[in-house]
Design a protein around this motif. Structure first.
Motif, short mmCIF file in Angstrom:
data_model
loop_
_atom_site.label_atom_id
_atom_site.label_comp_id
_atom_site.label_asym_id
_atom_site.label_seq_id
_atom_site.Cartn_x
_atom_site.Cartn_y
_atom_site.Cartn_z
N HIS A 58 0.70 -1.53 0.01
CA HIS A 58 0.00 -0.25 -0.22
C HIS A 58 0.64 1.28 0.35
CE1 HIS A 58 -3.76 -2.17 1.79
NE2 HIS A 58 -3.83 -2.55 0.33
N ARG A 111 -3.38 -7.65 22.14
CA ARG A 111 -4.59 -8.90 22.63
C ARG A 111 -4.85 -10.26 22.98
NH1 ARG A 111 -10.44 -6.14 21.21
NH2 ARG A 111 -10.93 -7.82 22.85
N ILE A 154 -7.30 -14.93 12.67
CA ILE A 154 -8.49 -15.06 14.27
C ILE A 154 -8.44 -13.44 13.65
CG2 ILE A 154 -9.90 -15.32 16.04
CD1 ILE A 154 -8.91 -17.75 14.92
N GLY A 157 -11.05 -7.79 11.33
CA GLY A 157 -10.08 -6.24 10.68
C GLY A 157 -9.49 -6.31 9.23
N ASN A 158 -8.78 -5.00 9.57
CA ASN A 158 -7.94 -4.55 8.50
C ASN A 158 -6.83 -5.50 8.57
OD1 ASN A 158 -9.43 -3.43 6.45
ND2 ASN A 158 -9.49 -1.39 7.24
N ALA A 160 -6.55 -8.12 9.37
CA ALA A 160 -6.43 -10.13 9.83
C ALA A 160 -5.97 -9.61 8.07
CB ALA A 160 -7.62 -9.90 9.82
N ARG A 200 -15.56 -14.00 14.43
CA ARG A 200 -16.68 -14.23 15.37
C ARG A 200 -18.27 -14.19 15.48
NH1 ARG A 200 -14.83 -11.71 20.87
NH2 ARG A 200 -14.91 -8.96 20.16
N ALA A 207 -15.40 -5.95 10.80
CA ALA A 207 -15.02 -4.63 10.57
C ALA A 207 -13.46 -3.98 9.54
CB ALA A 207 -13.76 -4.48 11.88
N GLU A 212 -10.06 -2.83 1.13
CA GLU A 212 -9.51 -4.24 1.63
C GLU A 212 -9.86 -5.41 1.37
OE1 GLU A 212 -9.55 -1.27 3.13
OE2 GLU A 212 -7.20 -0.46 3.44
N ALA A 322 -5.51 -11.69 15.13
CA ALA A 322 -5.80 -10.22 14.86
C ALA A 322 -7.04 -10.19 14.97
CB ALA A 322 -5.33 -10.01 13.12
N VAL A 323 -7.16 -9.45 16.51
CA VAL A 323 -7.80 -9.23 17.33
C VAL A 323 -7.75 -8.02 17.59
CG1 VAL A 323 -8.84 -11.95 17.72
CG2 VAL A 323 -7.36 -10.91 19.43
N TYR A 325 -4.94 -4.18 18.75
CA TYR A 325 -3.86 -3.67 19.60
C TYR A 325 -4.56 -3.23 21.49
CZ TYR A 325 -1.30 -3.59 15.41
OH TYR A 325 -0.64 -3.76 14.28
N TRP A 364 -3.64 6.30 19.29
CA TRP A 364 -3.94 4.93 20.13
C TRP A 364 -3.75 4.88 21.38
CZ3 TRP A 364 -2.85 0.66 15.62
CH2 TRP A 364 -3.78 0.59 14.66
N GLY A 371 -9.37 3.17 13.55
CA GLY A 371 -9.34 4.46 12.71
C GLY A 371 -7.82 4.39 11.64
P1 NAP Z 1 -10.63 -4.21 14.70
O1 NAP Z 1 -10.58 -3.39 13.36
O2 NAP Z 1 -10.85 -3.52 15.78
O3 NAP Z 1 -10.55 -5.74 14.32
C1 NAP Z 1 -10.42 -6.22 15.20
C2 NAP Z 1 -10.98 -8.20 14.65
O4 NAP Z 1 -10.85 -8.27 15.85
C3 NAP Z 1 -13.31 -7.60 14.52
O5 NAP Z 1 -13.22 -8.34 13.97
C4 NAP Z 1 -13.33 -8.08 16.50
O6 NAP Z 1 -14.48 -9.07 16.42
C5 NAP Z 1 -11.96 -9.30 16.79
N1 NAP Z 1 -11.84 -9.66 17.58
C6 NAP Z 1 -11.76 -8.89 18.87
N2 NAP Z 1 -11.70 -10.13 20.00
C7 NAP Z 1 -12.24 -11.09 19.04
C8 NAP Z 1 -11.53 -12.33 19.59
N3 NAP Z 1 -11.71 -12.85 21.79
N4 NAP Z 1 -11.84 -13.44 19.30
C9 NAP Z 1 -12.57 -13.70 17.91
N5 NAP Z 1 -11.89 -12.10 17.39
C10 NAP Z 1 -11.87 -10.87 18.06
O7 NAP Z 1 -8.69 -4.15 14.45
P2 NAP Z 1 -7.79 -3.92 13.69
O8 NAP Z 1 -7.94 -5.25 12.67
O9 NAP Z 1 -5.99 -4.45 14.31
O10 NAP Z 1 -7.26 -2.90 13.04
C11 NAP Z 1 -7.19 -1.16 13.70
C12 NAP Z 1 -7.21 -0.85 13.15
O11 NAP Z 1 -6.07 -0.22 12.25
C13 NAP Z 1 -8.62 0.13 12.57
O12 NAP Z 1 -9.38 0.99 12.93
C14 NAP Z 1 -8.05 -0.76 11.29
O13 NAP Z 1 -9.07 -0.50 10.54
C15 NAP Z 1 -7.03 0.71 11.16
N6 NAP Z 1 -5.96 -0.26 10.21
C16 NAP Z 1 -5.78 0.09 8.78
C17 NAP Z 1 -5.81 -0.95 7.26
C18 NAP Z 1 -5.42 0.36 6.21
O14 NAP Z 1 -6.37 1.03 6.17
N7 NAP Z 1 -5.68 -0.28 5.17
C19 NAP Z 1 -4.94 -1.27 7.64
C20 NAP Z 1 -5.07 -2.43 8.96
C21 NAP Z 1 -5.16 -0.87 9.68
P3 NAP Z 1 -15.86 -8.30 17.20
O15 NAP Z 1 -16.22 -6.83 16.17
O16 NAP Z 1 -16.61 -9.24 17.51
O17 NAP Z 1 -15.16 -7.14 18.34
#
Ligand code: NAP
Length: 472
Positions: A58, A111, A154, A157-158, A160, A200, A207, A212, A322-323, A325, A364, A371
């Motif tokens: 990217h 996490r 797992i 989100g983005n 994953a 899940r 998310a 993506e 990937a659940v 940070y 963060w 975000g």
């Molecule tokens: P995230 O967007 O908060 O997604 C976390 C995922 O983990 C959610 O699907 C959540 O499900 C799941 N989850 C949490 N606890 C769990 C558990 N115990 N068992 C199973 N699933 C679980 O976090 P992220 O992917 O780490 O991203 C962090 C931020 O960075 C986000 O805002 C993301 O958009 C951003 N980011 C953006 C880009 C991009 O723009 N290309 C790239 C990477 C990251 P639930 O919804 O059920 O809680």
């Protein structure tokens, strides 16, 4: 040494990722302020997650550093690389020398899922994998066994999606990126054929964002597989007010479900309504036990996952979680352990008793890991506004050291100081190596290699000293 008038507002920023850079930018852009900003960064290199979090394929997202470069070029800004709070400097050091401190340290921890087997070899947080492929010095020596046929990711989100994509890029796609060499070569030889991404909750609650998800459908070497059953959402499992983004995700997933295989060597399978109950294996990961969930509406109207009796084991040699940070406490700085962020109200750091401090937080570390990069601009602006209000109200008046003494101290706190000019040298070195390899850049991933570039003579001297001792 820079000459700093003593009347200036002096602000220390701890951490120079996007949120720290935006905070510095907002301070320096405020025409009413006579301000000097010292930024202390634990790594030798700036830009935090833009360098070590954004996916290597990217490149457009990374061009935001041009904005940060302008901030850093301001003579009222000084960069101090290779300085860590807790190792080289303390909170008290900063409070004694600056009118205000802004913490911009992100959320570097991961996490846990709290399921048995999570710590088996072959199971790792996506944060480590992302740091590894992006060449973060803390993670460059991680080892990921890519000799298995299937990986399970797992989370929905983005991160994953990024991780699943990196595991399936072709060597040609990898070669066009600035991925760290060690990871690029390992991934080019990877034997993983299938990556299963497990959410899940249902597809409507995922998310990840539309671009993506769309990218998965056009990969050069991987098909995307979705089960029609899992993306046909029963009315009871539907959101009352679904966002446009989730509706677009649903439409895209429905299209993927009707696609046949396109004959690519690899595949990414998106699965929903499944939670890991344990990571299976004796000495290393052999698979993941998943339980099927159903959704139930909570009192606040949100749909939550609840396990049913249906369980199955999916075999896999690599499991990445990937659940999300999580922040880590900084020595002496109030921490909200429940939220995993620095304790704050609207960006103002608060003591456990609720008392005001001359400390602020952005990004963060302030609001949790959510975000995109640009979200931090507004977030930093809000915090800087609070800081300026406090300054006007006289709340930043404190007996602090005089400007010249602070300059001498700040220039001298690192064991090996790294200036902005040093970072520019490293940047040029990486870009030139990239040019030679027909890639955007070839990253330096070890602190020792970076120091070699910056101080080759010193390294030789050290080498000679070691040799002299050896022969003595
Ligand atoms: P995230 O967007 O908060 O997604 C976390 C995922 O983990 C959610 O699907 C959540 O499900 C799941 N989850 C949490 N606890 C769990 C558990 N115990 N068992 C199973 N699933 C679980 O976090 P992220 O992917 O780490 O991203 C962090 C931020 O960075 C986000 O805002 C993301 O958009 C951003 N980011 C953006 C880009 C991009 O723009 N290309 C790239 C990477 C990251 P639930 O919804 O059920 O809680």
């Amino acid at each position: 040494m820079t000459d700093v008038p003593s009347t200036r507002l002096r602000v220390a920023i701890v951490g120079l990722g996007p949120s720290g850079a935006y905070a510095a930018g907002h301070l320096l852009a405020n025409g009413d302020l006579d301000v000097h900003v010292d930024a202390f960064e634990r790594l030798l290199t700036p830009w935090g997650l833009v360098r070590s979090g954004v996916a290597p394929d990217h490149p457009n997202i990374k061009t935001v550093t041009r904005v940060y470069d302008k901030t850093a070029a301001d003579p009222r800004f000084t960069y101090h690389g290779n300085v860590e709070l807790g190792r080289d400097i303390s909170r008290e050091d900063l409070l004694a020398r600056y009118h205000a401190i802004i913490y911009a340290v992100g959320t570097p921890g991961d996490r846990p899922m709290a399921v048995p087997g999570e710590d088996l070899p072959g199971s790792a947080p996506a944060t480590a994998f992302v740091g590894w492929y992006n060449g973060h010095p803390d993670h460059r020596d991680e080892v990921f066994d890519l000799s298995c046929r299937r990986a399970v990711v797992i989370g929905n989100g983005n991160v994953a999606i990024d991780v699943a994509r990196m595991l399936t890029l072709t060597p040609a796609e990898l070669g066009r990126t600035d991925m760290a060499d060690h990871a690029m070569f390992a991934l080019a030889r990877s034997e993983i054929e299938e990556v299963v991404v497990v959410g899940r909750r249902g597809p409507e609650q995922a998310a990840f964002t539309n671009p993506e998800l769309r990218e998965l459908g056009v990969l050069a070497g991987a098909d995307v597989a979705v089960s029609a059953n899992e993306v046909t959402v029963p009315d009871a499992f539907r959101e009352h007010a679904p966002s446009k983004a989730s509706q677009r995700n649903l439409a895209l997933l429905a299209e993927y479900a009707t696609r046949g295989r396109r004959g690519h060597a690899k595949r990414i399978a998106l699965r929903f309504l499944l939670s890991p109950t344990q990571i299976v294996g004796d000495r290393r990961v052999r698979g993941v036990e998943l339980v099927r969930n159903r959704l139930e509406r909570a009192d606040d109207g949100s749909l939550r996952a609840h396990p049913t009796a249906a369980r199955a084991v999916v075999s896999a040699g690599l499991v990445l979680r990937a659940v999300g940070y999580r922040g880590r406490p900084l020595p002496g700085v109030p921490f909200d352990a429940q939220r995993g962020v620095i304790a704050n109200v609207g960006g103002r750091v608060v003591e456990p008793g609720g008392g005001p401090t001359r400390e602020y937080v952005v990004g963060w570390a302030k609001r949790g890991p959510s975000g995109v990069i640009g979200t931090n601009k507004r977030c930093a602006q809000d915090t800087v506004r609070a800081l300026v209000q406090d300054m006007v109200a006289g709340r930043l008046d404190a007996p602090i050291a005089d400007a010249g003494a602070v300059r001498d101290w700040a220039d001298d706190v690192a064991s090996v100081p790294v200036t902005w000019a040093d970072w520019e040298t490293l940047d040029r070195h990486e870009l030139q190596a990239g040019q030679r390899a027909n890639r955007p850049r070839v990253k330096l991933t070890r602190v020792s290699d970076m120091l070699d570039v910056l101080h080759p003579a010193q390294r030789e001297d050290q080498g000679s000293a070691v040799l002299a001792r050896f022969w003595a």
